[in-house]
Enzyme design. Structure first.
Site, mmCIF file in Angstrom:
data_model
loop_
_atom_site.group_PDB
_atom_site.id
_atom_site.type_symbol
_atom_site.label_atom_id
_atom_site.label_comp_id
_atom_site.label_asym_id
_atom_site.label_seq_id
_atom_site.Cartn_x
_atom_site.Cartn_y
_atom_site.Cartn_z
ATOM 1 N N CYS A 99 0.839 -1.188 0.000
ATOM 2 C CA CYS A 99 0.000 0.000 0.000
ATOM 3 C C CYS A 99 0.880 1.246 0.000
ATOM 4 C CB CYS A 99 -0.862 0.008 1.249
ATOM 5 S SG CYS A 99 -1.774 -1.516 1.451
ATOM 6 N N ARG B 152 1.809 2.816 -8.414
ATOM 7 C CA ARG B 152 2.077 1.509 -7.813
ATOM 8 C C ARG B 152 0.907 0.551 -7.951
ATOM 9 N NH1 ARG B 152 5.092 2.392 -2.637
ATOM 10 N NH2 ARG B 152 3.535 1.043 -1.750
ATOM 11 N N TRP C 176 -3.566 -1.666 -1.444
ATOM 12 C CA TRP C 176 -3.358 -2.810 -2.341
ATOM 13 C C TRP C 176 -3.746 -3.995 -1.469
ATOM 14 C CZ3 TRP C 176 -2.311 -4.369 -7.163
ATOM 15 C CH2 TRP C 176 -1.753 -5.621 -7.360
ATOM 16 N N ASN D 60 0.701 -0.408 5.946
ATOM 17 C CA ASN D 60 1.180 -1.098 4.754
ATOM 18 C C ASN D 60 1.912 -2.340 5.231
ATOM 19 O OD1 ASN D 60 2.587 -1.947 2.511
ATOM 20 N ND2 ASN D 60 3.946 -0.166 2.413
ATOM 21 N N GLY D 61 1.395 -3.526 4.903
ATOM 22 C CA GLY D 61 2.049 -4.755 5.339
ATOM 23 C C GLY D 61 1.022 -5.819 5.684
ATOM 24 N N GLU E 153 11.357 -19.985 -19.044
ATOM 25 C CA GLU E 153 11.134 -18.632 -18.537
ATOM 26 C C GLU E 153 12.217 -17.673 -19.043
ATOM 27 O OE1 GLU E 153 8.756 -17.155 -17.380
ATOM 28 O OE2 GLU E 153 9.526 -15.394 -16.350
ATOM 29 N N LYS F 194 11.294 -14.407 -21.207
ATOM 30 C CA LYS F 194 11.669 -13.040 -20.794
ATOM 31 C C LYS F 194 12.401 -12.339 -21.928
ATOM 32 C CE LYS F 194 9.751 -12.236 -18.077
ATOM 33 N NZ LYS F 194 8.806 -13.087 -17.508
ATOM 34 N N GLU G 97 10.054 -11.494 -24.841
ATOM 35 C CA GLU G 97 9.086 -10.452 -24.491
ATOM 36 C C GLU G 97 9.661 -9.050 -24.585
ATOM 37 O OE1 GLU G 97 5.915 -11.849 -21.162
ATOM 38 O OE2 GLU G 97 7.986 -11.984 -20.517
ATOM 39 N N HIS H 169 17.530 -33.594 -30.976
ATOM 40 C CA HIS H 169 16.374 -33.975 -31.807
ATOM 41 C C HIS H 169 15.834 -32.797 -32.610
ATOM 42 C CE1 HIS H 169 16.495 -37.826 -29.884
ATOM 43 N NE2 HIS H 169 16.415 -37.253 -28.691
ATOM 44 N N LYS I 160 -0.331 -6.522 -19.402
ATOM 45 C CA LYS I 160 -0.134 -7.096 -18.067
ATOM 46 C C LYS I 160 -1.278 -8.044 -17.722
ATOM 47 C CE LYS I 160 2.120 -7.160 -14.209
ATOM 48 N NZ LYS I 160 3.344 -7.924 -14.400
HETATM 49 C C1 G6P Z 1 0.622 -11.744 -19.889
HETATM 50 C C2 G6P Z 1 1.757 -11.122 -19.120
HETATM 51 C C3 G6P Z 1 2.726 -12.205 -18.635
HETATM 52 C C4 G6P Z 1 1.973 -13.238 -17.824
HETATM 53 C C5 G6P Z 1 0.790 -13.807 -18.615
HETATM 54 C C6 G6P Z 1 -0.108 -14.641 -17.752
HETATM 55 O O1 G6P Z 1 1.071 -12.295 -21.081
HETATM 56 O O2 G6P Z 1 2.449 -10.209 -19.937
HETATM 57 O O3 G6P Z 1 3.740 -11.634 -17.847
HETATM 58 O O4 G6P Z 1 2.840 -14.277 -17.480
HETATM 59 O O5 G6P Z 1 -0.016 -12.752 -19.112
HETATM 60 O O6 G6P Z 1 -0.716 -13.786 -16.850
HETATM 61 P P1 G6P Z 1 -1.319 -14.229 -15.485
HETATM 62 O O7 G6P Z 1 -1.835 -12.953 -14.896
HETATM 63 O O8 G6P Z 1 -2.432 -15.190 -15.759
HETATM 64 O O9 G6P Z 1 -0.235 -14.840 -14.690
#
Ligand code: G6P
Length: 624
Positions: free
Chosen positions: A2, A27, A87, A113-114, A497, A501, A504, A520, A619
């Site tokens: 928060c 935030r 939050w 906040n916490g 992953e 990354k 992306e 393969h 996002k």
């Molecule tokens: C979008 C975001 C990714 C995330 C994916 C799944 O593509 O850019 O960073 O991993 O969605 O999102 P979720 O909220 O379901 O984890």
């Protein structure tokens, strides 16, 4: 996490608080509120000559603009007040759960906040003493505790009451309080959550983050754990954990508001990568108690766990890689069969699911439409649905039977970093919990695993302390056009992953592969323009990984190996190496992914990409 802002000084503070909250909007938040000490109008106090104070409060769910419009025409001006953007961690985002919260007499208002880990037991104690609660938050116990200390225990000092409160609570908190009985001060205390004092002539501030007050002052004092602070209009008093008054000089920052929002980092993504030691600690909070695992929030009896025939995990994107890790651990430790699907594939493939199946949905945003659709499909077949998400009150959280919140704090960068490491922690803890319930893990192993999990935040910090080394490797390799990430077993989801990354945020072709599968197909891709990123921790499959590396080495690829500290063997095969701290083989993944995040970040920066908002990505993916 928060946002907090508080003001005491010679100016009317309504707009200072609202503007401060707006500065914290970046935030992410779900509700906001302010409380201001105002003199009671039309009262005469012949005896003391001083006015009596009341606290005027306004709060609302939603955007700060809603709160701003609401308070515009309300008379609530005074010279001392507190504000908060929430939050949510306990209780859905709503007006009643928004801060500030009050004691029974409405003389004390608190923002926080916490997470208060022991809030239910405190709440129970307070209810026994006659306190009444109206929200679902953990925070609400705080003003009631202060009330108790001030009234029943006769502590005639708000700062002393705060000091006592810090000793009572377990968890994390930046806590700020005002009281009508102490109208010329604001008091705060801190355990683990950020809290700073901003100081200026004839006015002082509390804030969770500098941007909240940067337009008023550039002089700050950082508050440490278990310290309490009293600010008045022209004084700042800091008390240490023994309640002794201590001296601390303010320091000056020259940051602009924009760079302060990013905590001095160049981008939110980098900030969030560096927040991971704190994020994973928050995920463990309340779940790892003195070595015991607490998973009450699962809402599943031990009997039900013992009878589980299958666990089905679904997820998208980065969350899918946490799911793959979960499968490896649950099957290894708890010996329950686990299936993992992409949410988008799941409901189109005639899955077998019924009431004996635990259905786990992982989603940082809690809004991914494919994941939501898969949940609805599973629920229609009577499966019990557990959601793992970072967003309290999200659609997935609301539609699931139980929710495990990752508590990583708001993530602003589009690609997931700190939410991923927090998801991995949930997977580790959940797998271990199931194993314990089923009796498949003996005391020695259990203690060892717990000890290793607890050491993860420090080990991530060690990696982050060496970020410059990763940057140098990225600076030398970023011009390559193909990146293959290779791992085996626990390293395989991390290779996926790492590749995701990089794709992306740098828009360079990258693939994650189980190293044994190279021959393969993908090995045909390797040439001088290829970088192979090998994850080679000292685990049971180490020798095999070395053979796999030799295969690509022979094809002239550049090799960057992530290795365990003090492994001098790999430099014979690799052009670059980066060392991660030792841990048990099941937990290497979380340590491997941090250098991979940094590597992707620095390569993308070399290509001048917008890492926080990469092209074509969102996002929260709310379309199919
Ligand atoms: C979008 C975001 C990714 C995330 C994916 C799944 O593509 O850019 O960073 O991993 O969605 O999102 P979720 O909220 O379901 O984890």
């Amino acid at each position: 996490m928060c946002g907090i802002v508080a003001y005491i000084g010679n100016k009317k503070c309504k707009s200072i608080l609202i503007n401060g909250l707006k500065r914290l909007e970046y935030r992410g938040y779900d509700s906001a509120g302010i409380a201001i000490l105002s003199p009671v109008q039309n009262e005469k106090f012949e005896k003391t000559g001083k006015p009596r104070f009341q606290i005027k409060v306004e709060k609302e769910a939603g955007k700060i603009k809603v709160l701003e419009d609401l308070v515009k025409n309300i008379d609530m001006d005074g010279f001392c007040g507190i504000g908060h953007t929430r939050w949510a961690t306990h209780g859905e985002p709503s007006k009643v759960n928004a801060h500030p919260h009050f004691d029974c007499t409405e003389k004390i208002a608190v923002v926080h906040n916490g997470i208060i880990e022991n809030y239910s037991e405190i709440k129970e104690e307070l209810i026994q003493k006659g306190h009444k609660f109206i929200s679902q938050t953990d925070t609400e116990v705080l003003p009631h505790l202060l009330e108790e200390y001030l009234k029943s225990e006769n502590i005639g000092d708000l700062q002393l009451a705060m000091h006592k409160l810090l000793k009572k609570i377990r968890g994390s908190g930046a806590i700020v309080a005002i009281s009508t009985d102490f109208p010329e001060e604001i008091v705060a205390g801190r355990i683990a959550s950020p809290l700073i004092v901003g100081t200026s002539k004839d006015e002082n501030f509390f804030a969770s983050d500098m941007p909240a007050v940067l337009e008023h002052t550039h002089n700050f004092i950082v508050i440490n754990d278990f310290e309490t602070v009293r600010i008045t209009r022209n004084k700042v008093e800091i008390f240490n954990s023994d309640c002794k008054l201590i001296e601390r000089e303010p320091f000056k920052v020259s940051w602009s508001i924009e760079s302060a929002e990013k905590g001095g980092y160049e981008d939110f993504m980098l900030k969030e990568i560096f927040e991971q030691p704190y994020g994973v600690k928050e995920t463990m909070r309340g779940r790892l108690l003195d070595g015991a695992l607490n998973f009450d929030e699962l809402n599943i009896s031990e009997e039900q766990i013992k009878n589980l025939k299958k666990i089905q995990i679904i997820a998208c994107g980065t969350s899918y890689h946490a799911a793959l890790t979960g499968k490896l651990l649950i099957e290894k430790w708890a010996k329950i069969p686990v299936e993992v699907d992409f949410s988008s594939e799941y409901r189109y493939r005639s899955p077998i699911v019924d009431k004996n199946c635990l259905f786990v949905a992982i989603t940082q945003s809690g809004e991914t439409i494919d994941t939501l659709a898969a949940i609805r499909e599973a629920k229609s077949k009577n499966a019990r649905v557990v959601a793992i998400t970072n967003v309290v009150g999200s659609t997935v959280a609301r539609e699931s039977d139980s929710v495990i919140y990752t508590h990583a704090g708001p993530e602003i960068g589009v690609c997931a970093t700190k939410t991923f490491s927090s998801q991995l922690i949930v997977m580790y803890l959940m797998a271990l919990y199931f194993a314990k319930v089923k009796g498949f893990v003996d005391g020695v192993d259990y203690d060892k695993i717990i000890k290793e999990i607890k050491s993860i935040p420090d080990k991530i910090q060690t990696i982050l302390d060496n970020a410059e080394k990763i940057k140098n490797i990225a600076d030398e390799t970023y011009k390559h056009t193909c990146f293959l990430f290779l791992g085996r077993i626990y390293g395989f989801p991390m290779s996926l992953e790492g590749a995701l990354k990089l794709k992306e945020i740098s828009y360079i072709h990258a693939e994650g592969y189980p190293a044994g599968e190279m021959k393969h197909g993908p090995i045909a891709l390797t040439d001088t323009k290829t970088v192979v990123v090998g994850l080679i921790p000292r685990d049971f499959i180490y020798e095999k990984m070395i053979s796999n590396l030799q295969e690509v080495k022979a094809r002239n690829a550049t090799i960057f190996a992530i290795i365990t500290e003090d492994d001098k063997n790999i430099s014979r095969y690799a052009n670059y190496t980066f060392e991660i701290p030792k841990t048990i083989e099941e937990l290497y993944g979380i340590l491997e992914v941090v250098p991979l995040q940094l590597y992707a970040y620095y390569i993308a920066k070399n290509h001048n990409r917008n890492v926080d908002q990469p092209r074509n990505l969102a996002k929260s993916v709310t379309v199919e």
